[in-house]
Design a protein around this motif. Structure first.
Motif, PDB file in Angstrom:
ATOM      1  N   GLY A   1      -6.390 -18.995 -21.378  1.00  0.00           N
ATOM      2  CA  GLY A   1      -7.107 -19.337 -20.157  1.00  0.00           C
ATOM      3  C   GLY A   1      -6.818 -20.756 -19.713  1.00  0.00           C
ATOM      4  O   GLY A   1      -7.577 -21.336 -18.936  1.00  0.00           O
ATOM      5  N   GLY A   2      -5.694 -21.318 -20.182  1.00  0.00           N
ATOM      6  CA  GLY A   2      -5.334 -22.675 -19.797  1.00  0.00           C
ATOM      7  C   GLY A   2      -3.838 -22.854 -19.689  1.00  0.00           C
ATOM      8  O   GLY A   2      -3.070 -22.301 -20.496  1.00  0.00           O
ATOM      9  N   THR A   3      -3.402 -23.626 -18.690  1.00  0.00           N
ATOM     10  CA  THR A   3      -1.994 -23.999 -18.534  1.00  0.00           C
ATOM     11  C   THR A   3      -1.960 -25.271 -17.695  1.00  0.00           C
ATOM     12  O   THR A   3      -2.882 -25.506 -16.895  1.00  0.00           O
ATOM     13  N   PRO A   4      -0.943 -26.123 -17.856  1.00  0.00           N
ATOM     14  CA  PRO A   4      -0.891 -27.351 -17.050  1.00  0.00           C
ATOM     15  C   PRO A   4      -0.977 -27.045 -15.559  1.00  0.00           C
ATOM     16  O   PRO A   4      -0.379 -26.071 -15.079  1.00  0.00           O
ATOM     17  N   VAL A   5      -1.735 -27.878 -14.825  1.00  0.00           N
ATOM     18  CA  VAL A   5      -1.956 -27.621 -13.396  1.00  0.00           C
ATOM     19  C   VAL A   5      -0.649 -27.659 -12.607  1.00  0.00           C
ATOM     20  O   VAL A   5      -0.555 -27.074 -11.521  1.00  0.00           O
ATOM     21  N   GLU A   6       0.358 -28.324 -13.154  1.00  0.00           N
ATOM     22  CA  GLU A   6       1.663 -28.377 -12.474  1.00  0.00           C
ATOM     23  C   GLU A   6       2.322 -27.009 -12.391  1.00  0.00           C
ATOM     24  O   GLU A   6       3.284 -26.822 -11.633  1.00  0.00           O
ATOM     25  N   ASN A   7       1.820 -26.040 -13.158  1.00  0.00           N
ATOM     26  CA  ASN A   7       2.381 -24.684 -13.119  1.00  0.00           C
ATOM     27  C   ASN A   7       1.856 -23.876 -11.944  1.00  0.00           C
ATOM     28  O   ASN A   7       2.297 -22.752 -11.716  1.00  0.00           O
ATOM     29  N   ASP A   8       0.885 -24.408 -11.194  1.00  0.00           N
ATOM     30  CA  ASP A   8       0.471 -23.814  -9.917  1.00  0.00           C
ATOM     31  C   ASP A   8       1.516 -24.196  -8.868  1.00  0.00           C
ATOM     32  O   ASP A   8       1.745 -25.386  -8.632  1.00  0.00           O
ATOM     33  N   VAL A   9       2.145 -23.209  -8.262  1.00  0.00           N
ATOM     34  CA  VAL A   9       3.151 -23.495  -7.233  1.00  0.00           C
ATOM     35  C   VAL A   9       2.798 -22.761  -5.946  1.00  0.00           C
ATOM     36  O   VAL A   9       1.951 -21.863  -5.929  1.00  0.00           O
ATOM     37  N   ALA A  10       3.431 -23.157  -4.855  1.00  0.00           N
ATOM     38  CA  ALA A  10       3.178 -22.517  -3.562  1.00  0.00           C
ATOM     39  C   ALA A  10       3.486 -21.030  -3.646  1.00  0.00           C
ATOM     40  O   ALA A  10       4.445 -20.614  -4.312  1.00  0.00           O
ATOM     41  N   LEU A  11       2.687 -20.224  -2.974  1.00  0.00           N
ATOM     42  CA  LEU A  11       2.909 -18.782  -2.973  1.00  0.00           C
ATOM     43  C   LEU A  11       4.323 -18.453  -2.488  1.00  0.00           C
ATOM     44  O   LEU A  11       4.811 -19.038  -1.522  1.00  0.00           O
TER      45      LEU A  11
END
Length: 287
Positions: free
Chosen positions: A230-240
Protein backbone atom coordinates in the motif's frame (compact mmCIF):
# COMPACT_ATOMS: atom_id res chain seq x y z
CA UNK A 1 -3.49 -0.62 -64.39
CA UNK A 2 -7.01 -0.95 -65.86
CA UNK A 3 -9.99 1.30 -65.12
CA UNK A 4 -11.52 -1.20 -62.68
CA UNK A 5 -8.31 -1.36 -60.63
CA UNK A 6 -8.08 2.44 -60.55
CA UNK A 7 -11.73 2.73 -59.52
CA UNK A 8 -11.27 0.09 -56.80
CA UNK A 9 -8.18 1.86 -55.52
CA UNK A 10 -10.04 5.17 -55.28
CA UNK A 11 -12.91 3.53 -53.41
CA UNK A 12 -10.48 1.83 -51.00
CA UNK A 13 -8.60 5.07 -50.35
CA UNK A 14 -11.87 6.90 -49.75
CA UNK A 15 -12.97 4.23 -47.29
CA UNK A 16 -9.71 4.52 -45.37
CA UNK A 17 -10.08 8.30 -45.24
CA UNK A 18 -13.67 7.93 -43.99
CA UNK A 19 -12.59 5.49 -41.27
CA UNK A 20 -9.80 7.85 -40.21
CA UNK A 21 -12.21 10.80 -39.99
CA UNK A 22 -14.62 8.73 -37.87
CA UNK A 23 -11.76 7.67 -35.58
CA UNK A 24 -10.70 11.28 -35.08
CA UNK A 25 -14.21 12.60 -34.58
CA UNK A 26 -15.73 9.73 -32.62
CA UNK A 27 -17.71 10.17 -29.43
CA UNK A 28 -15.67 11.17 -26.37
CA UNK A 29 -14.91 8.24 -24.09
CA UNK A 30 -14.82 10.42 -20.97
CA UNK A 31 -18.05 12.40 -20.58
CA UNK A 32 -18.15 13.16 -16.83
CA UNK A 33 -17.14 16.50 -15.27
CA UNK A 34 -13.41 17.12 -14.83
CA UNK A 35 -12.86 16.37 -11.15
CA UNK A 36 -9.96 15.95 -8.75
CA UNK A 37 -9.07 14.61 -5.33
CA UNK A 38 -8.14 17.51 -3.05
CA UNK A 39 -5.14 15.50 -1.79
CA UNK A 40 -3.50 16.30 -5.12
CA UNK A 41 -3.18 19.91 -3.89
CA UNK A 42 -2.19 19.05 -0.30
CA UNK A 43 1.01 21.12 -0.51
CA UNK A 44 -0.90 24.17 -1.75
CA UNK A 45 -3.89 24.35 0.62
CA UNK A 46 -1.81 25.28 3.74
CA UNK A 47 -0.37 28.24 1.80
CA UNK A 48 -3.82 29.62 0.99
CA UNK A 49 -7.16 27.89 0.60
CA UNK A 50 -8.78 30.51 -1.62
CA UNK A 51 -5.71 30.80 -3.87
CA UNK A 52 -5.61 27.01 -4.22
CA UNK A 53 -9.30 26.92 -5.14
CA UNK A 54 -8.59 29.61 -7.75
CA UNK A 55 -5.88 27.39 -9.23
CA UNK A 56 -8.22 24.40 -9.24
CA UNK A 57 -10.89 26.47 -10.98
CA UNK A 58 -8.37 27.71 -13.56
CA UNK A 59 -7.60 24.11 -14.50
CA UNK A 60 -11.23 23.60 -15.49
CA UNK A 61 -11.97 21.35 -12.53
CA UNK A 62 -15.62 21.56 -11.48
CA UNK A 63 -15.80 18.78 -8.88
CA UNK A 64 -13.61 17.99 -5.89
CA UNK A 65 -13.44 15.06 -3.53
CA UNK A 66 -12.20 16.55 -0.28
CA UNK A 67 -13.52 17.64 3.07
CA UNK A 68 -12.98 20.25 5.78
CA UNK A 69 -9.76 22.27 5.60
CA UNK A 70 -7.66 23.53 8.51
CA UNK A 71 -7.84 27.29 8.75
CA UNK A 72 -11.38 27.65 7.40
CA UNK A 73 -14.78 26.69 8.73
CA UNK A 74 -16.64 24.06 6.76
CA UNK A 75 -19.46 26.55 6.15
CA UNK A 76 -17.01 29.09 4.72
CA UNK A 77 -15.38 26.41 2.57
CA UNK A 78 -18.78 25.64 1.07
CA UNK A 79 -19.23 29.35 0.27
CA UNK A 80 -15.83 29.47 -1.42
CA UNK A 81 -16.63 26.37 -3.47
CA UNK A 82 -20.01 27.78 -4.52
CA UNK A 83 -18.35 31.06 -5.48
CA UNK A 84 -16.24 29.15 -7.99
CA UNK A 85 -18.99 26.76 -9.14
CA UNK A 86 -17.08 23.79 -7.74
CA UNK A 87 -19.14 20.93 -6.32
CA UNK A 88 -17.94 18.46 -3.69
CA UNK A 89 -19.94 15.26 -4.24
CA UNK A 90 -17.66 13.15 -2.04
CA UNK A 91 -15.66 13.76 1.14
CA UNK A 92 -13.08 11.67 2.92
CA UNK A 93 -13.31 10.47 6.51
CA UNK A 94 -10.79 8.76 8.75
CA UNK A 95 -11.69 5.22 9.79
CA UNK A 96 -11.55 5.91 13.53
CA UNK A 97 -13.53 9.16 13.36
CA UNK A 98 -16.19 7.56 11.18
CA UNK A 99 -16.62 4.67 13.62
CA UNK A 100 -16.54 6.78 16.80
CA UNK A 101 -18.53 9.79 15.57
CA UNK A 102 -20.41 9.15 12.32
CA UNK A 103 -22.65 12.16 12.95
CA UNK A 104 -19.71 14.54 12.55
CA UNK A 105 -19.00 13.02 9.13
CA UNK A 106 -22.68 13.32 8.20
CA UNK A 107 -22.73 16.97 9.26
CA UNK A 108 -19.64 17.76 7.16
CA UNK A 109 -21.10 15.95 4.16
CA UNK A 110 -24.37 17.86 4.46
CA UNK A 111 -22.64 21.23 4.70
CA UNK A 112 -20.43 20.52 1.70
CA UNK A 113 -23.20 18.98 -0.39
CA UNK A 114 -21.64 15.51 -0.56
CA UNK A 115 -23.62 12.35 -1.23
CA UNK A 116 -20.62 10.05 -0.75
CA UNK A 117 -18.15 9.50 2.07
CA UNK A 118 -15.00 7.54 1.37
CA UNK A 119 -12.58 5.84 3.75
CA UNK A 120 -9.14 5.26 2.25
CA UNK A 121 -7.32 3.26 4.92
CA UNK A 122 -8.10 0.46 7.36
CA UNK A 123 -5.77 0.68 10.39
CA UNK A 124 -3.45 -2.33 10.63
CA UNK A 125 0.08 -3.31 11.56
CA UNK A 126 2.50 -2.54 8.74
CA UNK A 127 2.59 -5.37 6.19
CA UNK A 128 0.19 -7.40 8.32
CA UNK A 129 -3.32 -6.87 6.99
CA UNK A 130 -5.16 -10.08 7.86
CA UNK A 131 -8.58 -11.70 8.05
CA UNK A 132 -9.19 -10.54 11.64
CA UNK A 133 -8.65 -6.92 10.57
CA UNK A 134 -10.85 -7.45 7.53
CA UNK A 135 -13.66 -8.92 9.66
CA UNK A 136 -13.55 -5.93 12.02
CA UNK A 137 -13.63 -3.54 9.05
CA UNK A 138 -16.65 -5.34 7.61
CA UNK A 139 -18.55 -4.98 10.89
CA UNK A 140 -17.56 -1.32 11.27
CA UNK A 141 -18.41 -0.45 7.66
CA UNK A 142 -21.81 -2.16 7.86
CA UNK A 143 -22.65 -0.29 11.05
CA UNK A 144 -21.41 3.14 9.91
CA UNK A 145 -22.78 2.63 6.41
CA UNK A 146 -26.26 2.03 7.77
CA UNK A 147 -26.13 5.26 9.78
CA UNK A 148 -24.91 7.23 6.75
CA UNK A 149 -27.55 5.63 4.52
CA UNK A 150 -30.29 6.87 6.86
CA UNK A 151 -29.05 10.40 6.10
CA UNK A 152 -28.96 9.81 2.35
CA UNK A 153 -25.18 9.32 2.16
CA UNK A 154 -23.32 6.37 0.60
CA UNK A 155 -20.21 5.00 2.32
CA UNK A 156 -17.43 3.89 -0.03
CA UNK A 157 -14.27 2.03 0.90
CA UNK A 158 -11.26 3.05 -1.20
CA UNK A 159 -8.88 0.16 -1.87
CA UNK A 160 -5.20 0.68 -1.13
CA UNK A 161 -3.45 -2.48 -2.27
CA UNK A 162 -2.92 -4.41 0.96
CA UNK A 163 -6.45 -5.90 0.72
CA UNK A 164 -5.46 -8.06 -2.25
CA UNK A 165 -3.53 -10.59 -0.20
CA UNK A 166 -4.73 -14.14 -0.94
CA UNK A 167 -7.55 -15.51 1.20
CA UNK A 168 -9.40 -18.79 0.58
CA UNK A 169 -10.31 -18.86 -3.13
CA UNK A 170 -9.77 -15.14 -3.66
CA UNK A 171 -8.39 -12.20 -1.72
CA UNK A 172 -9.16 -10.31 1.46
CA UNK A 173 -10.69 -7.64 -0.75
CA UNK A 174 -13.12 -10.25 -2.09
CA UNK A 175 -13.99 -11.10 1.51
CA UNK A 176 -14.72 -7.45 2.32
CA UNK A 177 -16.94 -6.99 -0.74
CA UNK A 178 -18.88 -10.19 -0.18
CA UNK A 179 -19.46 -9.60 3.53
CA UNK A 180 -20.41 -5.93 3.50
CA UNK A 181 -24.08 -5.13 2.95
CA UNK A 182 -24.59 -3.69 -0.57
CA UNK A 183 -27.32 -1.46 0.88
CA UNK A 184 -24.82 0.27 3.17
CA UNK A 185 -21.33 -0.16 1.70
CA UNK A 186 -19.99 0.60 -1.77
CA UNK A 187 -16.48 1.04 -3.13
CA UNK A 188 -14.11 3.53 -4.73
CA UNK A 189 -11.48 2.09 -7.06
CA UNK A 190 -8.05 3.68 -6.97
CA UNK A 191 -6.41 2.66 -10.24
CA UNK A 192 -2.83 2.86 -9.01
CA UNK A 193 -3.62 0.92 -5.83
CA UNK A 194 -5.38 -1.72 -7.89
CA UNK A 195 -2.65 -2.17 -10.50
CA UNK A 196 0.30 -1.85 -8.08
CA UNK A 197 -0.53 -5.09 -6.21
CA UNK A 198 -1.00 -6.88 -9.54
CA UNK A 199 -4.78 -6.76 -9.91
CA UNK A 200 -6.68 -6.13 -13.15
CA UNK A 201 -8.96 -3.07 -12.75
CA UNK A 202 -11.14 -4.11 -15.71
CA UNK A 203 -11.69 -7.60 -14.28
CA UNK A 204 -12.62 -6.16 -10.87
CA UNK A 205 -15.01 -3.63 -12.42
CA UNK A 206 -16.70 -6.43 -14.34
CA UNK A 207 -16.75 -8.73 -11.30
CA UNK A 208 -18.36 -6.32 -8.83
CA UNK A 209 -20.28 -4.02 -11.18
CA UNK A 210 -22.35 -1.39 -9.40
CA UNK A 211 -20.67 -2.02 -6.04
CA UNK A 212 -18.16 0.45 -7.48
CA UNK A 213 -19.45 4.02 -7.25
CA UNK A 214 -16.33 6.21 -7.39
CA UNK A 215 -12.89 6.11 -9.02
CA UNK A 216 -9.47 7.70 -8.54
CA UNK A 217 -7.85 8.27 -11.92
CA UNK A 218 -4.13 7.62 -11.49
CA UNK A 219 -1.35 6.07 -13.56
CA UNK A 220 1.74 4.15 -12.47
CA UNK A 221 5.18 4.78 -13.93
CA UNK A 222 6.24 2.19 -16.49
CA UNK A 223 8.61 -0.46 -15.21
CA UNK A 224 7.61 -0.12 -11.55
CA UNK A 225 7.05 -3.47 -9.85
CA UNK A 226 4.35 -3.49 -7.21
CA UNK A 227 3.49 -5.34 -4.02
CA UNK A 228 0.83 -5.43 -1.28
CA UNK A 229 2.34 -2.82 1.04
CA UNK A 230 0.00 0.00 0.00
CA UNK A 231 3.00 2.28 -0.47
CA UNK A 232 5.25 3.48 -3.30
CA UNK A 233 7.30 6.66 -3.86
CA UNK A 234 5.04 9.54 -4.94
CA UNK A 235 7.27 10.05 -7.99
CA UNK A 236 5.71 6.86 -9.40
CA UNK A 237 2.44 8.78 -9.96
CA UNK A 238 2.57 9.90 -13.60
CA UNK A 239 0.19 11.71 -15.94
CA UNK A 240 -2.60 9.52 -17.28
CA UNK A 241 -1.67 7.83 -20.51
CA UNK A 242 2.08 7.91 -19.86
CA UNK A 243 2.23 4.98 -17.43
CA UNK A 244 1.56 1.25 -17.48
CA UNK A 245 -2.20 1.30 -16.79
CA UNK A 246 -4.65 0.78 -19.69
CA UNK A 247 -6.83 3.84 -19.05
CA UNK A 248 -9.15 3.54 -22.12
CA UNK A 249 -10.08 -0.07 -21.31
CA UNK A 250 -10.75 0.86 -17.68
CA UNK A 251 -12.93 3.85 -18.59
CA UNK A 252 -15.03 1.64 -20.88
CA UNK A 253 -15.52 -0.94 -18.11
CA UNK A 254 -16.17 1.82 -15.55
CA UNK A 255 -18.91 3.31 -17.72
CA UNK A 256 -20.52 -0.12 -17.97
CA UNK A 257 -20.28 -0.56 -14.18
CA UNK A 258 -21.97 2.81 -13.67
CA UNK A 259 -19.24 4.78 -11.89
CA UNK A 260 -20.81 8.02 -10.64
CA UNK A 261 -17.76 10.24 -10.12
CA UNK A 262 -14.14 10.12 -11.30
CA UNK A 263 -11.44 12.07 -9.46
CA UNK A 264 -7.98 12.77 -10.83
CA UNK A 265 -5.46 12.15 -8.07
CA UNK A 266 -1.78 12.93 -8.59
CA UNK A 267 0.44 12.58 -5.54
CA UNK A 268 3.68 13.48 -7.33
CA UNK A 269 5.67 16.70 -6.79
CA UNK A 270 5.07 17.41 -10.50
CA UNK A 271 1.28 17.55 -10.14
CA UNK A 272 0.94 21.09 -11.53
CA UNK A 273 2.57 19.93 -14.76
CA UNK A 274 0.93 16.52 -14.85
CA UNK A 275 -2.69 17.39 -13.99
CA UNK A 276 -3.16 19.52 -17.17
CA UNK A 277 -1.61 16.66 -19.17
CA UNK A 278 -4.04 14.21 -17.58
CA UNK A 279 -7.03 16.46 -18.28
CA UNK A 280 -6.01 16.88 -21.94
CA UNK A 281 -5.52 13.12 -22.24
CA UNK A 282 -8.93 12.08 -20.92
CA UNK A 283 -10.67 14.80 -22.93
CA UNK A 284 -8.98 13.52 -26.09
CA UNK A 285 -9.99 9.87 -25.68
CA UNK A 286 -12.59 8.55 -28.13
CA UNK A 287 -14.85 5.53 -27.90
Amino acid sequence: MNKISIYTGVIFASALLHINVIAQSGKPLYTKPVAAQAYTFRSSFPKGIEATLDTIQSLGITELEGGPQKGMSTEELRKQLDKRNIKMPSIGAGYESLVSNPQETIDNAKILGANFVMVAWIPHEKNNFNIETAKKAVADFNKAGKILKESGITLCYHNHGYEFLPYENGTLFDYIVKNTNPEYVSFEMDLLWTAFPGQDPVALLNKYGNRWKLMHLKDLRKGVKGDNTGGTPVENDVALGTGQINIPAILKAAKKAGIKHYFIEDESPSFMKQVPQTIAYIKGLKE
